[in-house]
Design an enzyme around this catalytic site. Structure first.
Site, PDB file in Angstrom:
ATOM      1  N   ASP A  20       0.828  -1.212   0.000  1.00 40.90           N
ATOM      2  CA  ASP A  20       0.000   0.000   0.000  1.00 40.90           C
ATOM      3  C   ASP A  20       0.864   1.265   0.000  1.00 40.90           C
ATOM      4  O   ASP A  20       1.973   1.271   0.540  1.00 40.90           O
ATOM      5  CB  ASP A  20      -0.910  -0.016   1.243  1.00 40.90           C
ATOM      6  CG  ASP A  20      -2.112   0.909   1.091  1.00 40.90           C
ATOM      7  OD1 ASP A  20      -2.338   1.432  -0.015  1.00 40.90           O
ATOM      8  OD2 ASP A  20      -2.818   1.106   2.097  1.00 40.90           O
ATOM      9  N   GLY A  21       0.350   2.315  -0.623  1.00 46.46           N
ATOM     10  CA  GLY A  21       1.009   3.617  -0.572  1.00 46.46           C
ATOM     11  C   GLY A  21       1.525   4.137  -1.906  1.00 46.46           C
ATOM     12  O   GLY A  21       2.179   5.183  -1.950  1.00 46.46           O
ATOM     13  N   ARG A  24       0.026   7.708  -2.642  1.00 49.41           N
ATOM     14  CA  ARG A  24       0.608   8.778  -1.810  1.00 49.41           C
ATOM     15  C   ARG A  24       2.057   9.059  -2.192  1.00 49.41           C
ATOM     16  O   ARG A  24       2.510  10.188  -2.193  1.00 49.41           O
ATOM     17  CB  ARG A  24       0.492   8.413  -0.317  1.00 49.41           C
ATOM     18  CG  ARG A  24      -0.877   8.738   0.255  1.00 49.41           C
ATOM     19  CD  ARG A  24      -1.125   8.005   1.528  1.00 49.41           C
ATOM     20  NE  ARG A  24      -1.421   6.592   1.261  1.00 49.41           N
ATOM     21  CZ  ARG A  24      -1.406   5.646   2.186  1.00 49.41           C
ATOM     22  NH1 ARG A  24      -1.096   5.943   3.422  1.00 49.41           N
ATOM     23  NH2 ARG A  24      -1.701   4.409   1.863  1.00 49.41           N
ATOM     24  N   HIS A  37       2.337   3.401  -9.176  1.00 49.86           N
ATOM     25  CA  HIS A  37       2.156   1.954  -9.379  1.00 49.86           C
ATOM     26  C   HIS A  37       3.345   1.358 -10.132  1.00 49.86           C
ATOM     27  O   HIS A  37       3.762   0.236  -9.855  1.00 49.86           O
ATOM     28  CB  HIS A  37       0.856   1.687 -10.140  1.00 49.86           C
ATOM     29  CG  HIS A  37      -0.384   2.059  -9.363  1.00 49.86           C
ATOM     30  ND1 HIS A  37      -0.564   1.726  -8.041  1.00 49.86           N
ATOM     31  CD2 HIS A  37      -1.495   2.767  -9.723  1.00 49.86           C
ATOM     32  CE1 HIS A  37      -1.737   2.190  -7.619  1.00 49.86           C
ATOM     33  NE2 HIS A  37      -2.315   2.839  -8.620  1.00 49.86           N
ATOM     34  N   SER A  65      -7.691  -5.416  -5.195  1.00 51.17           N
ATOM     35  CA  SER A  65      -8.819  -5.947  -4.420  1.00 51.17           C
ATOM     36  C   SER A  65     -10.121  -5.805  -5.207  1.00 51.17           C
ATOM     37  O   SER A  65     -10.208  -5.027  -6.166  1.00 51.17           O
ATOM     38  CB  SER A  65      -8.940  -5.200  -3.089  1.00 51.17           C
ATOM     39  OG  SER A  65      -9.423  -3.882  -3.311  1.00 51.17           O
ATOM     40  N   THR A  66     -11.122  -6.545  -4.778  1.00 48.69           N
ATOM     41  CA  THR A  66     -12.458  -6.411  -5.376  1.00 48.69           C
ATOM     42  C   THR A  66     -12.894  -4.943  -5.319  1.00 48.69           C
ATOM     43  O   THR A  66     -13.447  -4.405  -6.279  1.00 48.69           O
ATOM     44  CB  THR A  66     -13.467  -7.293  -4.597  1.00 48.69           C
ATOM     45  OG1 THR A  66     -12.973  -8.626  -4.568  1.00 48.69           O
ATOM     46  CG2 THR A  66     -14.832  -7.259  -5.225  1.00 48.69           C
ATOM     47  N   ARG A  71     -12.149   2.244  -8.366  1.00 49.84           N
ATOM     48  CA  ARG A  71     -11.249   3.391  -8.623  1.00 49.84           C
ATOM     49  C   ARG A  71     -11.553   3.970 -10.010  1.00 49.84           C
ATOM     50  O   ARG A  71     -12.198   3.322 -10.837  1.00 49.84           O
ATOM     51  CB  ARG A  71      -9.791   2.915  -8.557  1.00 49.84           C
ATOM     52  CG  ARG A  71      -9.431   2.535  -7.131  1.00 49.84           C
ATOM     53  CD  ARG A  71      -7.951   2.443  -6.960  1.00 49.84           C
ATOM     54  NE  ARG A  71      -7.655   2.153  -5.559  1.00 49.84           N
ATOM     55  CZ  ARG A  71      -6.456   2.186  -5.026  1.00 49.84           C
ATOM     56  NH1 ARG A  71      -5.419   2.487  -5.782  1.00 49.84           N
ATOM     57  NH2 ARG A  71      -6.286   1.920  -3.752  1.00 49.84           N
ATOM     58  N   LEU A 131      10.281 -20.695  -4.759  1.00 52.30           N
ATOM     59  CA  LEU A 131       9.215 -19.853  -4.196  1.00 52.30           C
ATOM     60  C   LEU A 131       7.920 -19.971  -5.001  1.00 52.30           C
ATOM     61  O   LEU A 131       7.942 -19.928  -6.235  1.00 52.30           O
ATOM     62  CB  LEU A 131       9.683 -18.382  -4.214  1.00 52.30           C
ATOM     63  CG  LEU A 131       8.656 -17.323  -3.836  1.00 52.30           C
ATOM     64  CD1 LEU A 131       8.358 -17.344  -2.338  1.00 52.30           C
ATOM     65  CD2 LEU A 131       9.133 -15.919  -4.236  1.00 52.30           C
ATOM     66  N   SER A 196      -8.242  -4.714   5.126  1.00 55.75           N
ATOM     67  CA  SER A 196      -8.835  -4.414   3.816  1.00 55.75           C
ATOM     68  C   SER A 196      -9.292  -5.662   3.053  1.00 55.75           C
ATOM     69  O   SER A 196      -8.987  -5.829   1.870  1.00 55.75           O
ATOM     70  CB  SER A 196      -7.847  -3.603   2.964  1.00 55.75           C
ATOM     71  OG  SER A 196      -7.496  -2.407   3.610  1.00 55.75           O
ATOM     72  N   GLU A 207       1.368 -13.409  12.311  1.00 58.82           N
ATOM     73  CA  GLU A 207       2.010 -12.259  12.958  1.00 58.82           C
ATOM     74  C   GLU A 207       1.899 -11.057  12.021  1.00 58.82           C
ATOM     75  O   GLU A 207       2.197 -11.163  10.825  1.00 58.82           O
ATOM     76  CB  GLU A 207       3.496 -12.560  13.224  1.00 58.82           C
ATOM     77  CG  GLU A 207       3.731 -13.692  14.198  1.00 58.82           C
ATOM     78  CD  GLU A 207       3.240 -13.382  15.606  1.00 58.82           C
ATOM     79  OE1 GLU A 207       3.285 -12.208  16.012  1.00 58.82           O
ATOM     80  OE2 GLU A 207       2.804 -14.326  16.284  1.00 58.82           O
TER      81      GLU A 207
END
Ligand code: IPE
Ligand code: IPE
Ligand code: MG
Length: 246
Positions: A20-21, A24, A37, A65-66, A71, A131, A196, A207
């Protein structure tokens, strides 16, 4: 901080990240949100590379996200294009790093071009054994849980299952994350303290690690710091500290 400070025997097997961010970050620099982005996409490369290097088994990235469908349209289509461009740019590197790709979410709602690129990429990487990178796309936990309820109810109606046989394992098997261990560590950047709509069931004993760093600025060092913090925690799972240290 470097890799030597990490206890290789206490790595989280699954790290989930709410990236996130980006907006901003761009605003602070008087740039458009899409520039944020794009910079965020470079962070994805850096963090996935270090996760593979550490031999972490699973990493889930909340990419769209859904709720993000609401947006402004140019931002949504810009994000969809960015995903295709990213896969084009990094597919070889992902393959060279032995990374497998999975997607969770309502992928039917993604544009055909994005869907095709994802399907091709997943196929190309499917034999890899390092991974597992899981992209949460058009994902929300309430959507996922609702779909699970529908599937379980249908199995019961079709007499494939008895209501009394429904248990936690069955529920897990009907989620998108079937056969994927729950995250041990959740990281959220940008100083927001909320989930969210991400992995509500799967985060039951995870955690949480929050940082004020905006996702485009988040780097290898920040990631290692989160891992070291995780390694200092005592995970009690309802037991007492004394029981664990016996
Ligand atoms: C996260 O950054 C990326 C996505 C949700 C796609 P944001 O775009 O939410 O950035 P902020 O929260 O507006 O700064
Ligand atoms: C969560 O970020 C979704 C992703 C990171 C893809 P948002 O920026 O959309 O979350 P809210 O709406 O601020 O909670
Ligand atoms: Mg945000």
């Amino acid at each position: 901080m470097n890799l030597d400070e990490i206890d290789k025997n206490k790595l989280p097997s699954h790290v989930a990240i709410i990236m996130d961010g980006n907006g901003r970050w761009a605003k602070n620099k008087s740039k458009s949100r899409l520039v944020g982005h794009q910079k965020g996409a470079e962070t994805v490369d850096e963090i996935v590379t270090v996760a593979a290097e550490l031999q972490i088994s699973y990493m889930t990235l909340y990419a769209f996200s859904t709720e993000n469908w609401h947006r402004p349209q140019p931002e949504v289509s810009g994000l969809m294009d960015l995903l295709v461009n990213m896969l084009n740019k990094y597919i070889k590197k992902l393959h060279d790093n032995n990374i497998r790709l999975l997607v969770i979410g309502e992928t039917d709602s993604l544009p055909p071009k994005t869907r095709k690129k994802l399907a091709d990429s997943i196929k190309k990487l499917q034999q890899n054994t390092g991974l597992t990178l899981i992209l949460a796309l058009s994902y929300s936990s309430r959507w996922e849980i609702t779909e699970m309820v529908k599937s379980v109810a249908q199995e019961c109606l079709d007499s494939q299952m008895n209501v009394k046989d429904i248990n936690q394992h069955v529920v897990s098997q009907f989620l998108c994350t079937k056969n994927i261990p729950d995250p041990e560590l959740l990281i959220r950047t940008s100083g927001e303290y909320r989930i969210s709509n991400f992995l509500l069931w799967q985060l039951a004993y995870t955690e949480f690690y929050f940082t004020d760093v905006l996702w485009p600025d988040f780097n290898r060092q920040d990631f290692l710091k989160a891992i070291v913090d995780f390694q200092k925690r005592e995970r009690r799972f309802g037991k007492t500290g004394e029981q664990l240290n016996k």
